[in-house]
Design a protein around this motif. Structure first.
Motif, PDB file in Angstrom:
ATOM      1  N   ASP A 191       0.832  -1.208   0.000  1.00 50.79           N
ATOM      2  CA  ASP A 191       0.000   0.000   0.000  1.00 50.79           C
ATOM      3  C   ASP A 191       0.865   1.256   0.000  1.00 50.79           C
ATOM      4  OD1 ASP A 191      -2.312  -1.471   0.002  1.00 50.79           O
ATOM      5  OD2 ASP A 191      -2.606  -1.376   2.175  1.00 50.79           O
ATOM      6  N   SER A 192       1.944   1.225   0.758  1.00 55.56           N
ATOM      7  CA  SER A 192       2.826   2.395   0.825  1.00 55.56           C
ATOM      8  C   SER A 192       3.470   2.666  -0.528  1.00 55.56           C
ATOM      9  CB  SER A 192       3.906   2.177   1.888  1.00 55.56           C
ATOM     10  OG  SER A 192       4.729   3.306   1.997  1.00 55.56           O
ATOM     11  N   SER A 193       3.875   1.609  -1.246  1.00 58.37           N
ATOM     12  CA  SER A 193       4.464   1.782  -2.572  1.00 58.37           C
ATOM     13  C   SER A 193       3.420   2.306  -3.561  1.00 58.37           C
ATOM     14  CB  SER A 193       5.045   0.457  -3.068  1.00 58.37           C
ATOM     15  OG  SER A 193       5.571   0.595  -4.367  1.00 58.37           O
ATOM     16  N   ALA A 194       2.199   1.731  -3.496  1.00 62.32           N
ATOM     17  CA  ALA A 194       1.134   2.159  -4.408  1.00 62.32           C
ATOM     18  C   ALA A 194       0.746   3.610  -4.167  1.00 62.32           C
ATOM     19  CB  ALA A 194      -0.082   1.257  -4.241  1.00 62.32           C
ATOM     20  N   ASN A 195       0.770   4.036  -2.918  1.00 63.06           N
ATOM     21  CA  ASN A 195       0.364   5.397  -2.580  1.00 63.06           C
ATOM     22  C   ASN A 195       1.464   6.422  -2.832  1.00 63.06           C
ATOM     23  OD1 ASN A 195      -2.134   4.446  -1.735  1.00 63.06           O
ATOM     24  ND2 ASN A 195      -1.478   4.195   0.399  1.00 63.06           N
ATOM     25  N   ASN A 196       2.653   5.945  -3.165  1.00 62.43           N
ATOM     26  CA  ASN A 196       3.780   6.835  -3.428  1.00 62.43           C
ATOM     27  C   ASN A 196       4.320   6.640  -4.844  1.00 62.43           C
ATOM     28  OD1 ASN A 196       4.619   8.292  -0.722  1.00 62.43           O
ATOM     29  ND2 ASN A 196       4.009   6.209  -0.168  1.00 62.43           N
ATOM     30  N   SER A 197       3.400   6.509  -5.777  1.00 62.35           N
ATOM     31  CA  SER A 197       3.712   6.450  -7.219  1.00 62.35           C
ATOM     32  C   SER A 197       4.639   5.296  -7.572  1.00 62.35           C
ATOM     33  CB  SER A 197       4.334   7.784  -7.667  1.00 62.35           C
ATOM     34  OG  SER A 197       3.474   8.857  -7.383  1.00 62.35           O
ATOM     35  N   GLY A 198       4.558   4.203  -6.828  1.00 62.13           N
ATOM     36  CA  GLY A 198       5.308   3.008  -7.186  1.00 62.13           C
ATOM     37  C   GLY A 198       6.735   2.973  -6.695  1.00 62.13           C
ATOM     38  N   THR A 199       7.156   3.962  -5.898  1.00 67.14           N
ATOM     39  CA  THR A 199       8.544   3.964  -5.414  1.00 67.14           C
ATOM     40  C   THR A 199       8.781   2.784  -4.471  1.00 67.14           C
ATOM     41  OG1 THR A 199       7.905   5.456  -3.634  1.00 67.14           O
ATOM     42  CG2 THR A 199       8.796   6.444  -5.630  1.00 67.14           C
ATOM     43  N   SER A 200      10.022   2.341  -4.446  1.00 65.08           N
ATOM     44  CA  SER A 200      10.376   1.167  -3.653  1.00 65.08           C
ATOM     45  C   SER A 200      10.211   1.450  -2.162  1.00 65.08           C
ATOM     46  CB  SER A 200      11.822   0.758  -3.952  1.00 65.08           C
ATOM     47  OG  SER A 200      12.202  -0.346  -3.159  1.00 65.08           O
ATOM     48  N   GLN A 201       9.632   0.478  -1.460  1.00 66.54           N
ATOM     49  CA  GLN A 201       9.467   0.560  -0.018  1.00 66.54           C
ATOM     50  C   GLN A 201      10.177  -0.636   0.618  1.00 66.54           C
ATOM     51  OE1 GLN A 201       7.768   3.223   1.413  1.00 66.54           O
ATOM     52  NE2 GLN A 201       7.701   3.962  -0.706  1.00 66.54           N
ATOM     53  N   SER A 202      10.742  -0.447   1.774  1.00 63.86           N
ATOM     54  CA  SER A 202      11.495  -1.524   2.418  1.00 63.86           C
ATOM     55  C   SER A 202      11.042  -1.706   3.848  1.00 63.86           C
ATOM     56  CB  SER A 202      12.996  -1.229   2.388  1.00 63.86           C
ATOM     57  OG  SER A 202      13.293  -0.046   3.099  1.00 63.86           O
ATOM     58  N   GLY A 203      11.182  -2.952   4.323  1.00 62.13           N
ATOM     59  CA  GLY A 203      10.863  -3.293   5.698  1.00 62.13           C
ATOM     60  C   GLY A 203      11.716  -4.462   6.130  1.00 62.13           C
ATOM     61  N   ALA A 204      11.474  -4.954   7.317  1.00 60.91           N
ATOM     62  CA  ALA A 204      12.267  -6.068   7.842  1.00 60.91           C
ATOM     63  C   ALA A 204      11.356  -7.041   8.559  1.00 60.91           C
ATOM     64  CB  ALA A 204      13.353  -5.554   8.780  1.00 60.91           C
ATOM     65  N   TYR A 205      11.712  -8.344   8.480  1.00 62.36           N
ATOM     66  CA  TYR A 205      10.944  -9.374   9.174  1.00 62.36           C
ATOM     67  C   TYR A 205      11.833 -10.586   9.356  1.00 62.36           C
ATOM     68  CZ  TYR A 205       6.567 -11.347  10.886  1.00 62.36           C
ATOM     69  OH  TYR A 205       5.580 -11.851  11.696  1.00 62.36           O
ATOM     70  N   GLU A 206      11.607 -11.313  10.431  1.00 60.49           N
ATOM     71  CA  GLU A 206      12.413 -12.503  10.717  1.00 60.49           C
ATOM     72  C   GLU A 206      11.702 -13.740  10.202  1.00 60.49           C
ATOM     73  OE1 GLU A 206      13.586 -14.710  14.736  1.00 60.49           O
ATOM     74  OE2 GLU A 206      14.644 -12.798  14.521  1.00 60.49           O
ATOM     75  N   LEU A 207      12.353 -14.455   9.304  1.00 64.56           N
ATOM     76  CA  LEU A 207      11.818 -15.683   8.713  1.00 64.56           C
ATOM     77  C   LEU A 207      12.810 -16.804   8.948  1.00 64.56           C
ATOM     78  CD1 LEU A 207      10.569 -14.179   5.342  1.00 64.56           C
ATOM     79  CD2 LEU A 207       9.165 -14.777   7.306  1.00 64.56           C
ATOM     80  N   GLN A 208      12.312 -17.932   9.418  1.00 67.05           N
ATOM     81  CA  GLN A 208      13.154 -19.086   9.705  1.00 67.05           C
ATOM     82  C   GLN A 208      14.271 -18.738  10.690  1.00 67.05           C
ATOM     83  OE1 GLN A 208      13.790 -22.121   6.888  1.00 67.05           O
ATOM     84  NE2 GLN A 208      13.099 -20.886   5.170  1.00 67.05           N
ATOM     85  N   GLY A 209      13.982 -17.824  11.582  1.00 68.96           N
ATOM     86  CA  GLY A 209      14.978 -17.440  12.568  1.00 68.96           C
ATOM     87  C   GLY A 209      16.066 -16.540  12.032  1.00 68.96           C
ATOM     88  N   LYS A 210      15.912 -16.058  10.799  1.00 70.42           N
ATOM     89  CA  LYS A 210      16.922 -15.193  10.198  1.00 70.42           C
ATOM     90  C   LYS A 210      16.283 -13.862   9.798  1.00 70.42           C
ATOM     91  CE  LYS A 210      19.542 -19.112   8.330  1.00 70.42           C
ATOM     92  NZ  LYS A 210      20.076 -19.737   7.097  1.00 70.42           N
ATOM     93  N   PRO A 211      16.996 -12.767   9.972  1.00 66.09           N
ATOM     94  CA  PRO A 211      16.443 -11.457   9.602  1.00 66.09           C
ATOM     95  C   PRO A 211      16.528 -11.220   8.098  1.00 66.09           C
ATOM     96  CG  PRO A 211      18.640 -11.189  10.516  1.00 66.09           C
ATOM     97  CD  PRO A 211      18.323 -12.650  10.632  1.00 66.09           C
ATOM     98  N   TYR A 212      15.425 -10.825   7.516  1.00 62.96           N
ATOM     99  CA  TYR A 212      15.381 -10.521   6.081  1.00 62.96           C
ATOM    100  C   TYR A 212      14.936  -9.081   5.881  1.00 62.96           C
ATOM    101  CZ  TYR A 212      15.964 -15.361   4.464  1.00 62.96           C
ATOM    102  OH  TYR A 212      16.471 -16.596   4.172  1.00 62.96           O
ATOM    103  N   ASN A 213      15.553  -8.433   4.885  1.00 62.87           N
ATOM    104  CA  ASN A 213      15.069  -7.139   4.405  1.00 62.87           C
ATOM    105  C   ASN A 213      14.106  -7.396   3.256  1.00 62.87           C
ATOM    106  OD1 ASN A 213      16.603  -5.460   6.137  1.00 62.87           O
ATOM    107  ND2 ASN A 213      18.413  -5.807   4.890  1.00 62.87           N
ATOM    108  N   ILE A 214      12.959  -6.743   3.303  1.00 66.88           N
ATOM    109  CA  ILE A 214      11.915  -6.948   2.292  1.00 66.88           C
ATOM    110  C   ILE A 214      11.803  -5.682   1.450  1.00 66.88           C
ATOM    111  CG2 ILE A 214       9.492  -7.544   1.902  1.00 66.88           C
ATOM    112  CD1 ILE A 214       9.463  -8.734   4.733  1.00 66.88           C
ATOM    113  N   PHE A 215      11.839  -5.839   0.126  1.00 67.58           N
ATOM    114  CA  PHE A 215      11.727  -4.702  -0.794  1.00 67.58           C
ATOM    115  C   PHE A 215      10.493  -4.915  -1.673  1.00 67.58           C
ATOM    116  CE2 PHE A 215      16.166  -5.252   0.273  1.00 67.58           C
ATOM    117  CZ  PHE A 215      16.566  -3.973   0.603  1.00 67.58           C
TER     118      PHE A 215
END
Length: 526
Positions: free
Chosen positions: A480-504
């Motif tokens: 939603d944040s990317s769609a509301n900002n003209s498609g610009t890349s948005q990033s976040g973080a979440y832990e998957l399988q006990g490992k930290p991942y950056n999400i783009f």
């Protein structure tokens, strides 16, 4: 093992493993590293890996190849070097090869939905002392202020707090200085009163030694009115007045004399040689001191009488008047500055709100697709994103096929197909969603990292196919944040399988201004 990691540009977050020998990079799908970015030549450059030596060569590209900011034809590179390409930056990274056992389920994490009670009351306080102080201020002190705000307008509260701040600041800064000045004057008066008592002892030594107090000379006090002496009494320890002569042998009935006599009558104060000071009405001062003589029989000092003096010092009155004037002047100055401060803070806060209201009205009339602002107010960003999502949904609900040009209505298919083409060259975990956030495709790496199976989840909403609502909520928020900002890349973080991942997340925007698909990539945070 060497690899190229895209650290800037539309392919940011993607990784390309380099084989031993020559690796060509370009927009041509036949290249070893397929790099579909505008400005990159079909065969732009090559990266040759020979044991621990890496060589970067430009293949006659139109826009050139840069190594650490310098244009090159051929140069040696090492891990950490950055290679500049048109609209992109890639970094050469050496990875120690090791066998990795991939768990095929998302790491267990306590699911948690933030409730309105946690938002308003703060939930559990943090462990560190600084965080706990801010937590107590925000969630224990501020609710009282919010309660007051329910009764009074915010601008009135701001004015009250500004005035209170000015008053408290002046009182805490100017007040001690004025009190110190008063204490200095009081000390001078105490010294003067003590001097008068000592003068009586010095000039009447013989009379005091013989304990004939009625012969004591105090005439110098009769002319001391210019020094602030309003009246005085010399009396013995029983309270019998010895001076002035007009009241000889009377017992004192003066309130100051009585208080001083009672003070020195207390057992602990009988031998006190320090003066006693009383604050009287009208800015006057009362001072009392015992008069001692030396007793040769006992070899000690013995109190034989008390001198009580009323002072009406003009210096103290003038200082009080001066202090009051200085305090009021400082207070008025602070209030004037406070009024200016109030205006700046009030209108600085009001401007983004008025701008937001105006843009919302334009959006509801169809004159604006999203709200934004040039003013930097980070705390308003979640509000703007929520409003933009609401405006987008309103437009979708209000869209009428009979009123809209068919050429203006675009489907997701063309855009989603482009995202699937980008996915073909991806080296890391990638998910592609359509405009409704339904799963279109994900690669094998994404299946292993996210615990999602394409065969069982294709076409389903991301909320329905993830095991963790927190993970799904993170993806939806980034989309939603990317769609509301003209498609610009948005990033976040979440832990998957006990490992930290950056999400783009990048959204593919259609000509009608709506997001038609979402490209989600995952990069392990080393």
């Amino acid at each position: 093992m060497f690899k190229l990691v895209v650290v800037g540009g539309k392919l940011r977050g993607q990784e390309f493993v380099l084989k031993s020998g020559e690796n060509t990079l370009g927009r041509d799908s036949s290249c070893d590293v397929y790099f579909p970015v505008e400005g990159v030549s079909k065969k732009h450059m090559s990266v040759t890996v020979s044991d621990d030596i890496v060589t970067v060569s430009d293949l006659g590209s139109a826009n050139g190849t840069f190594l650490n900011g310098k244009i090159i034809k051929k140069a040696a590179a090492k891990t950490g070097d950055k290679i500049g390409l048109p609209n992109s930056i890639v970094q050469l990274v050496y990875v120690q090869e090791k066998k990795i056992v991939v768990k095929k389920k998302v790491a267990a994490q306590k699911e948690r939905e933030e409730t309105i009670d946690e938002i308003l009351n703060g939930g559990t306080p943090p462990d560190n002392i600084v965080g706990k102080i801010f937590w107590l201020f925000k969630y224990k002190l501020m609710p009282f202020i919010h309660g007051v705000n329910q009764e009074y307008e915010w601008r009135i509260l701001l004015a009250i707090f500004t005035a209170a701040f000015a008053l408290i600041t002046i009182t805490l800064t100017i007040g001690p200085v004025l009190q110190d000045s008063k204490n200095v004057l009081m000390n001078e008066i105490r010294i003067r009163g003590t001097h008068y008592a000592d003068e009586i002892s010095r000039t009447n030594t013989k009379a005091l030694e013989q304990k004939t107090l009625e012969r004591v000379d105090t005439s110098f006090l009769d002319g001391a009115s210019q020094d602030g002496v309003e009246s005085y009494e010399l009396f013995d320890l029983d309270g019998r007045v010895l001076r002035p002569l007009s009241r000889l042998n009377e017992y004192t009935n003066d309130t100051v004399s009585i208080q001083i006599k009672e003070w020195f009558s207390r057992p602990r104060n009988k031998n006190m040689k320090e003066a006693k000071i009383l604050s009287l009405e009208g800015g006057k001062i009362g001072i009392g001191k015992q008069i001692f003589i030396y007793d040769p029989k006992t070899g000690t000092q013995e109190a034989v009488g008390i001198i009580a003096i009323r002072f009406a010092p003009t210096t103290l009155t003038a200082e009080a008047s001066k202090s009051t004037r200085l305090y009021l002047e400082s207070l008025v100055t602070s209030l004037l500055v406070g009024i200016l401060f109030f205006g700046v803070v009030y209108y600085l806060t009001l401007r983004p709100i008025e701008e937001l209201r105006f843009q919302i009205e334009e959006g509801l009339r169809g004159k604006r697709r999203s709200v934004d602002s040039k003013l930097l107010f980070e705390e308003m960003n979640p509000v703007r994103n929520a409003i933009n999502t609401g405006l987008q949904r309103i437009r979708e609900l209000q869209r009428d096929e009979n009123d809209v040009d068919p050429n203006d209505i675009e489907s997701d298919d063309q855009y989603v197909n482009n995202l699937l083409e980008f996915m073909n060259g991806a080296q890391g975990p990638v998910i592609v969603l359509n405009s409704s956030k339904n799963l279109v495709k994900l690669n094998t790496q994404a299946e292993d990292v996210c615990g999602i199976r394409l065969s069982m989840s294709e076409g389903m909403n991301i909320l329905d196919i993830t095991k963790e609502r927190g993970f799904a909520a993170t993806l939806i928020e980034l989309c939603d944040s990317s769609a509301n900002n003209s498609g610009t890349s948005q990033s976040g973080a979440y832990e998957l399988q006990g490992k930290p991942y950056n999400i783009f997340v990048n959204s593919m925007m259609g000509k009608d201004g709506f997001a038609k698909g979402f490209y989600i990539s995952f990069v392990l945070d080393n």
